[in-house]
Design a protein around this motif. Structure first.
Motif, mmCIF file in Angstrom:
data_model
loop_
_atom_site.group_PDB
_atom_site.id
_atom_site.type_symbol
_atom_site.label_atom_id
_atom_site.label_comp_id
_atom_site.label_asym_id
_atom_site.label_seq_id
_atom_site.Cartn_x
_atom_site.Cartn_y
_atom_site.Cartn_z
ATOM 1 N N PRO A 5 0.837 -1.199 0.000
ATOM 2 C CA PRO A 5 0.000 0.000 0.000
ATOM 3 C C PRO A 5 0.875 1.252 0.000
ATOM 4 C CG PRO A 5 -0.606 -1.484 1.798
ATOM 5 C CD PRO A 5 0.648 -2.005 1.189
ATOM 6 N N PRO A 6 0.399 2.349 -0.545
ATOM 7 C CA PRO A 6 1.198 3.579 -0.555
ATOM 8 C C PRO A 6 1.568 4.010 0.865
ATOM 9 C CG PRO A 6 -0.799 3.832 -1.872
ATOM 10 C CD PRO A 6 -0.899 2.518 -1.173
ATOM 11 N N GLY A 7 2.788 4.466 1.015
ATOM 12 C CA GLY A 7 3.235 4.992 2.301
ATOM 13 C C GLY A 7 3.746 3.963 3.286
ATOM 14 N N GLY A 41 2.607 -1.811 10.964
ATOM 15 C CA GLY A 41 2.283 -1.857 9.546
ATOM 16 C C GLY A 41 3.502 -1.734 8.653
ATOM 17 N N ALA A 42 4.658 -1.422 9.232
ATOM 18 C CA ALA A 42 5.897 -1.360 8.455
ATOM 19 C C ALA A 42 6.332 -2.782 8.098
ATOM 20 C CB ALA A 42 6.991 -0.652 9.242
ATOM 21 N N LEU A 43 7.121 -2.891 7.043
ATOM 22 C CA LEU A 43 7.636 -4.175 6.604
ATOM 23 C C LEU A 43 9.104 -4.267 7.012
ATOM 24 C CD1 LEU A 43 6.881 -5.936 3.353
ATOM 25 C CD2 LEU A 43 9.263 -5.628 3.973
ATOM 26 N N TYR A 44 9.484 -5.387 7.611
ATOM 27 C CA TYR A 44 10.853 -5.598 8.077
ATOM 28 C C TYR A 44 11.444 -6.786 7.341
ATOM 29 C CZ TYR A 44 9.163 -2.575 11.739
ATOM 30 O OH TYR A 44 8.612 -1.517 12.404
ATOM 31 N N ALA A 45 12.663 -6.630 6.819
ATOM 32 C CA ALA A 45 13.331 -7.685 6.066
ATOM 33 C C ALA A 45 14.547 -8.170 6.834
ATOM 34 C CB ALA A 45 13.749 -7.160 4.692
ATOM 35 N N PHE A 46 14.754 -9.487 6.828
ATOM 36 C CA PHE A 46 15.870 -10.128 7.526
ATOM 37 C C PHE A 46 16.562 -11.083 6.575
ATOM 38 C CE2 PHE A 46 12.493 -9.183 10.486
ATOM 39 C CZ PHE A 46 13.148 -8.564 11.531
ATOM 40 N N ARG A 47 17.893 -11.192 6.723
ATOM 41 C CA ARG A 47 18.677 -12.100 5.888
ATOM 42 C C ARG A 47 19.586 -12.937 6.758
ATOM 43 N NH1 ARG A 47 23.821 -10.708 2.383
ATOM 44 N NH2 ARG A 47 24.670 -11.224 4.392
ATOM 45 N N ALA A 92 10.414 0.462 -4.638
ATOM 46 C CA ALA A 92 11.171 0.058 -5.824
ATOM 47 C C ALA A 92 12.460 -0.663 -5.433
ATOM 48 C CB ALA A 92 11.484 1.277 -6.686
ATOM 49 N N GLN A 93 13.134 -0.181 -4.386
ATOM 50 C CA GLN A 93 14.341 -0.842 -3.912
ATOM 51 C C GLN A 93 14.023 -2.231 -3.379
ATOM 52 O OE1 GLN A 93 15.587 2.357 -1.277
ATOM 53 N NE2 GLN A 93 17.482 2.566 -2.437
ATOM 54 N N LEU A 94 12.900 -2.361 -2.658
ATOM 55 C CA LEU A 94 12.493 -3.671 -2.159
ATOM 56 C C LEU A 94 12.221 -4.626 -3.318
ATOM 57 C CD1 LEU A 94 11.692 -5.590 0.160
ATOM 58 C CD2 LEU A 94 9.371 -4.689 -0.060
#
Length: 116
Positions: A5-7, A41-47, A92-94
């Protein structure tokens, strides 16, 4: 692909994460290590250490969601350190990251010297 979603804010947890962790374990990392609310509501990425596996965690307003992606070849490009333990990304980076592409600095566009 995830339709954001936007934002929506997107954060990468810098460094290496134990990929044996599930949703609850990753939500605890968001709270304790990143000092963020995993239900915001934020998205968190882990590697993980091997760099071919990524886990995304977010709350969609109804429940906690987790997406796991494993590359067949190559590694996810990832920052090692940050003063806050996380860095923010654009949608876009995601998308570039999830495609296994370089997301930090897109290649420069070549402009033609002569037309015609």
């Amino acid at each position: 692909m995830i339709a954001l979603p936007p934002g929506v804010r997107v954060y990468l947890a810098c460094g290496v994460t134990d990929m044996r962790k599930g949703m609850v374990g990753l939500a605890m990392l968001v709270q304790q290590n990143l000092s963020e609310d995993p239900l915001s509501g934020a998205l968190y990425a882990f590697r993980g250490r091997r760099a071919g596996l990524i886990k995304l965690l977010w709350h969609d307003g109804v429940g906690l969601c987790m997406l796991t992606k494993k590359l067949e070849h190559g590694q996810f490009v990832w920052p090692t350190t940050s003063t806050t333990g996380r860095i923010a990304l654009s949608a876009a980076q995601l998308a570039a990251l999830l495609d296994g592409c370089e997301w930090r600095a897109p290649p420069p566009r070549r402009t033609p010297q002569l037309m015609g």
